[in-house]
Write a protein that holds these residues in place. Structure first.
Motif, PDB file in Angstrom:
ATOM      1  N   THR A 355      19.440  -0.225  -2.892  1.00 44.53           N
ATOM      2  CA  THR A 355      18.513  -1.341  -2.713  1.00 44.53           C
ATOM      3  C   THR A 355      17.111  -0.754  -2.667  1.00 44.53           C
ATOM      4  N   GLU A 356      16.239  -1.216  -3.604  1.00 41.01           N
ATOM      5  CA  GLU A 356      14.890  -0.646  -3.645  1.00 41.01           C
ATOM      6  C   GLU A 356      14.109  -1.120  -2.422  1.00 41.01           C
ATOM      7  N   PRO A 357      13.324  -0.283  -1.846  1.00 41.53           N
ATOM      8  CA  PRO A 357      12.496  -0.715  -0.718  1.00 41.53           C
ATOM      9  C   PRO A 357      11.263  -1.478  -1.230  1.00 41.53           C
ATOM     10  N   THR A 358      10.705  -2.278  -0.402  1.00 40.14           N
ATOM     11  CA  THR A 358       9.430  -2.937  -0.724  1.00 40.14           C
ATOM     12  C   THR A 358       8.504  -2.655   0.450  1.00 40.14           C
ATOM     13  N   CYS A 359       7.281  -3.233   0.356  1.00 42.22           N
ATOM     14  CA  CYS A 359       6.408  -3.053   1.505  1.00 42.22           C
ATOM     15  C   CYS A 359       6.796  -4.005   2.632  1.00 42.22           C
ATOM     16  N   ARG A 360       7.669  -4.957   2.315  1.00 39.86           N
ATOM     17  CA  ARG A 360       8.147  -5.864   3.362  1.00 39.86           C
ATOM     18  C   ARG A 360       9.341  -5.316   4.107  1.00 39.86           C
ATOM     19  N   GLN A 361      10.300  -4.698   3.342  1.00 41.06           N
ATOM     20  CA  GLN A 361      11.512  -4.220   4.021  1.00 41.06           C
ATOM     21  C   GLN A 361      12.024  -2.908   3.438  1.00 41.06           C
ATOM     22  N   THR A 396       7.769   0.778   1.096  1.00 40.48           N
ATOM     23  CA  THR A 396       6.718   1.336   0.243  1.00 40.48           C
ATOM     24  C   THR A 396       5.346   1.023   0.860  1.00 40.48           C
ATOM     25  N   GLU A 397       4.299   1.657   0.333  1.00 38.31           N
ATOM     26  CA  GLU A 397       2.918   1.378   0.759  1.00 38.31           C
ATOM     27  C   GLU A 397       2.517  -0.014   0.280  1.00 38.31           C
ATOM     28  N   HIS A 398       1.603  -0.645   1.021  1.00 44.07           N
ATOM     29  CA  HIS A 398       1.051  -1.935   0.553  1.00 44.07           C
ATOM     30  C   HIS A 398       0.133  -1.695  -0.640  1.00 44.07           C
ATOM     31  N   GLN A 410     -14.148 -13.378   9.799  1.00 46.48           N
ATOM     32  CA  GLN A 410     -13.831 -11.989   9.431  1.00 46.48           C
ATOM     33  C   GLN A 410     -13.601 -11.822   7.932  1.00 46.48           C
ATOM     34  N   HIS A 411     -13.639 -10.608   7.497  1.00 49.52           N
ATOM     35  CA  HIS A 411     -13.207 -10.288   6.130  1.00 49.52           C
ATOM     36  C   HIS A 411     -12.211  -9.124   6.187  1.00 49.52           C
ATOM     37  N   TRP A 412     -11.450  -8.989   5.095  1.00 51.24           N
ATOM     38  CA  TRP A 412     -10.404  -7.928   5.068  1.00 51.24           C
ATOM     39  C   TRP A 412      -9.928  -7.731   3.640  1.00 51.24           C
ATOM     40  N   HIS A 413      -9.129  -6.627   3.464  1.00 51.24           N
ATOM     41  CA  HIS A 413      -8.411  -6.443   2.197  1.00 51.24           C
ATOM     42  C   HIS A 413      -6.961  -6.868   2.407  1.00 51.24           C
ATOM     43  N   GLU A 414      -6.410  -7.526   1.426  1.00 49.23           N
ATOM     44  CA  GLU A 414      -5.081  -8.127   1.601  1.00 49.23           C
ATOM     45  C   GLU A 414      -4.092  -7.553   0.576  1.00 49.23           C
ATOM     46  N   CYS A 415      -2.792  -7.289   1.039  1.00 49.42           N
ATOM     47  CA  CYS A 415      -1.742  -6.750   0.132  1.00 49.42           C
ATOM     48  C   CYS A 415      -1.315  -7.825  -0.848  1.00 49.42           C
ATOM     49  N   ILE A 416      -1.253  -7.448  -2.094  1.00 48.72           N
ATOM     50  CA  ILE A 416      -0.891  -8.444  -3.106  1.00 48.72           C
ATOM     51  C   ILE A 416       0.573  -8.866  -2.987  1.00 48.72           C
ATOM     52  N   ASN A 417       1.389  -8.036  -2.334  1.00 45.84           N
ATOM     53  CA  ASN A 417       2.811  -8.368  -2.246  1.00 45.84           C
ATOM     54  C   ASN A 417       3.171  -9.148  -0.997  1.00 45.84           C
ATOM     55  N   CYS A 418       2.603  -8.724   0.143  1.00 47.29           N
ATOM     56  CA  CYS A 418       3.077  -9.322   1.393  1.00 47.29           C
ATOM     57  C   CYS A 418       1.978  -9.979   2.222  1.00 47.29           C
ATOM     58  N   GLY A 419       0.723  -9.872   1.794  1.00 47.13           N
ATOM     59  CA  GLY A 419      -0.347 -10.509   2.559  1.00 47.13           C
ATOM     60  C   GLY A 419      -0.798  -9.734   3.759  1.00 47.13           C
ATOM     61  N   ALA A 420      -0.257  -8.497   3.941  1.00 44.96           N
ATOM     62  CA  ALA A 420      -0.712  -7.684   5.075  1.00 44.96           C
ATOM     63  C   ALA A 420      -2.213  -7.423   4.948  1.00 44.96           C
ATOM     64  N   LYS A 421      -2.877  -7.302   6.102  1.00 46.02           N
ATOM     65  CA  LYS A 421      -4.332  -7.145   6.123  1.00 46.02           C
ATOM     66  C   LYS A 421      -4.719  -5.729   6.515  1.00 46.02           C
ATOM     67  N   THR A 422      -5.830  -5.238   5.916  1.00 46.44           N
ATOM     68  CA  THR A 422      -6.402  -3.971   6.375  1.00 46.44           C
ATOM     69  C   THR A 422      -7.917  -4.101   6.357  1.00 46.44           C
ATOM     70  N   ASP A 423      -8.616  -3.169   6.973  1.00 48.83           N
ATOM     71  CA  ASP A 423     -10.083  -3.188   7.057  1.00 48.83           C
ATOM     72  C   ASP A 423     -10.601  -4.507   7.643  1.00 48.83           C
ATOM     73  N   VAL A 424      -9.873  -5.033   8.597  1.00 53.51           N
ATOM     74  CA  VAL A 424     -10.300  -6.317   9.190  1.00 53.51           C
ATOM     75  C   VAL A 424     -11.582  -6.105  10.005  1.00 53.51           C
ATOM     76  N   SER A 425     -12.570  -6.921   9.735  1.00 55.63           N
ATOM     77  CA  SER A 425     -13.857  -6.746  10.422  1.00 55.63           C
ATOM     78  C   SER A 425     -14.589  -8.091  10.494  1.00 55.63           C
ATOM     79  N   SER A 426     -15.380  -8.240  11.561  1.00 60.55           N
ATOM     80  CA  SER A 426     -16.230  -9.449  11.623  1.00 60.55           C
ATOM     81  C   SER A 426     -17.311  -9.340  10.551  1.00 60.55           C
ATOM     82  N   HIS A 427     -17.751 -10.492  10.086  1.00 57.74           N
ATOM     83  CA  HIS A 427     -18.851 -10.479   9.102  1.00 57.74           C
ATOM     84  C   HIS A 427     -20.065  -9.821   9.722  1.00 57.74           C
ATOM     85  N   VAL A 428     -20.877  -9.244   8.848  1.00 62.95           N
ATOM     86  CA  VAL A 428     -22.063  -8.512   9.319  1.00 62.95           C
ATOM     87  C   VAL A 428     -23.321  -9.153   8.723  1.00 62.95           C
TER      88      VAL A 428
END
Ligand SMILES: [Zn+2]
Ligand SMILES: [Zn+2]
Ligand SMILES: [Zn+2]
Length: 453
Positions: A355-361, A396-398, A410-428
């Motif tokens: 079973t191939e892994p994904t960034c979700r499972q 796998t990695e997002h 806030q703004h952030w970068h979002e995973c195209i596969n699972c919607g996970a968020k990174t670089d979450v930050s308040s607007h500046v």
């Protein structure tokens, strides 16, 4: 007058008897001569005397020995103190000899020294004897006791007692050597120094009671049992009461173990049952009170429910449906079963693809799983077990979008596969009057003042 004649006749015959006795005494002359450097022999009236200081020399054969001509008449032999060796063939073939006392000075018993002394029943080997040479007691078929006066055996040639079943006494020990006989159509047994060996092929016969087993009367001195590789069956009672045997290796081709075959083997702690075994009869291990582990190498044989009565024993076995179906409940005594994880055939193993892994499972590696025990293996034969943890392939990695995602705060970068968020930050914003986020360009709404009345 008649009386007188009878008296005269009696007296006359007495004279004849006396005369004949003195004649025969005259015939029994002493014979003798040198028996080696410093030693002499003398024969007279059934008594052979060897005397002097030194060795009775070695001869090339018994017929070379000067006193051999009296071999059938010698009733006793006196070997004097001072003699340290009885040379080759020196006392060979003296068939009338039943016993002999050897001197304390004796150190060596030569080749064939007593061979063929077929009436010799017992002998003591003095302390200083260091070597007993080849065939020294060959064909001494009446010899039932050899007492070694030293605490340890001297150097005895393997052939010294060849074919002679006799009892050795050495220090505290007392044991048979060279006992043997048949124990099946093609099977033979021998008992030598506490080792019972079964050789030949086929089955050891079934006996109707323990007392019928030929080695049973020596059970107490048997410490080791060796069973040849071509033995296929162990008959009823065969090894009953071998209390001093702690372990025993069964031949790989063994198919049956008979009734009471090992009953009363109270020293037996463990035994391995070969894969070929199909039948374990009633009371086979009855009252084997020390037996606590039995390892079966193959598929479940037909095991009598009384086979282990009187033992508290764990039966270790390979994983199989057949073993799974044997219930401890039907056995007498305290029998437990333990699947030891060996898989002797692969019929219970089924394939599970990767079973191939994904960034979700997490994923799962390809493997084989046993439908009986649930264990996992990395091979179709079930040889290499793997744990559930080892099967896991990590997520796998997002894959994050390069552009920002945003909400009002806030703004952030979002995973195209699972919607996970990174670089979450308040607007500046640069100032209160700056309404555009310096990072993501978000435009904030203009808040209207709240008017309080
Ligand atoms: Zn299994
Ligand atoms: Zn993701
Ligand atoms: Zn922003």
């Amino acid at each position: 007058m008649k009386k007188h004649i009878r008296h005269i006749a009696v007296a006359f015959s007495l004279v004849i008897v006396m005369l004949s006795q003195s004649v025969s005494a005259a015939v029994q002359e002493t014979d003798g001569g040198s028996a080696g450097a410093g030693t002499r022999w003398e024969y007279c009236a059934g008594i052979l005397t060897l005397s002097g200081t030194g060795a009775v020399r070695s001869y090339g054969s018994k017929t070379d020995v000067p006193w051999y001509k009296y071999a059938g008449e010698i009733e006793s032999i006196i070997v004097g103190e001072g003699i340290y060796s009885i040379g080759n063939y020196a006392l060979s073939g003296i068939t009338s000899l039943t016993g002999i006392v050897l001197p304390e000075s004796l150190e060596n018993i030569g080749i064939c020294a007593f061979s063929g002394c077929s009436s010799l029943e017992r002998i003591n080997i003095p302390k200083k004897v260091a070597s007993i040479k080849n065939y020294a007691f060959y064909k001494c078929e009446s010899l039932v006791s050899v007492v070694f006066e030293a605490d340890e055996l001297p150097d005895i040639s393997a052939s010294a007692f060849s074919g002679v079943a006799t009892r050795f006494t050495v220090g505290e020990r007392d044991y048979w050597i060279n006992l043997s006989g048949a124990c099946g159509t093609k099977a033979k047994w021998s008992l030598n120094d506490g080792i019972l060996s079964i050789t030949g092929s086929g089955a050891i016969k079934s006996y109707s009671s323990r007392n019928d087993v030929p080695w049973h009367e020596y059970a107490g001195e048997i410490e080791t049992v060796e069973i040849g590789g071509n033995i296929t069956g162990i008959g009823n009672y065969a090894f009953a009461d071998l209390k001093n045997v702690n372990d025993i290796a069964l031949p790989e081709g063994l198919k049956t173990i008979g009734t009471c075959a090992f009953s009363g083997c109270t020293g037996l702690k463990e035994i391995t049952i070969p894969a070929a075994l199909t039948k374990l009869n009633i009371y086979a291990f009855y009252n084997c009170s020390s037996l606590n582990r039995v390892v079966f190498k193959g598929e479940a044989p037909d095991i009598a429910t009384t086979a282990f009565r009187g033992a508290t024993v764990k039966l270790e076995h390979p994983c199989s449906q057949q073993w799974e179906e044997i219930s401890a409940a039907v056995f007498d005594g305290k029998v437990t079963f333990e699947d030891n994880g060996e898989h002797i055939d692969s019929s219970s193993l089924f394939y599970v693809g990767k079973t191939e892994p994904t960034c979700r499972q997490c994923g799962e590696a390809e493997h084989w799983e046993c439908s009986v025990c649930g264990r996992f293996f990395s091979d179709a034969e079930g040889e290499t077990e793997i744990s559930e943890d080892e099967l896991i392939i990590q997520k796998t990695e997002h894959v994050f979008k390069t552009g920002w995602s945003e909400d009002s705060a806030q703004h952030w970068h979002e995973c195209i596969n699972c919607g996970a968020k990174t670089d979450v930050s308040s607007h500046v914003y640069s100032s209160n009057s700056d309404n555009s986020c310096n990072e993501c360009g978000h435009i904030r709404g203009i808040d209207l003042p709240i008017i309080i009345f």
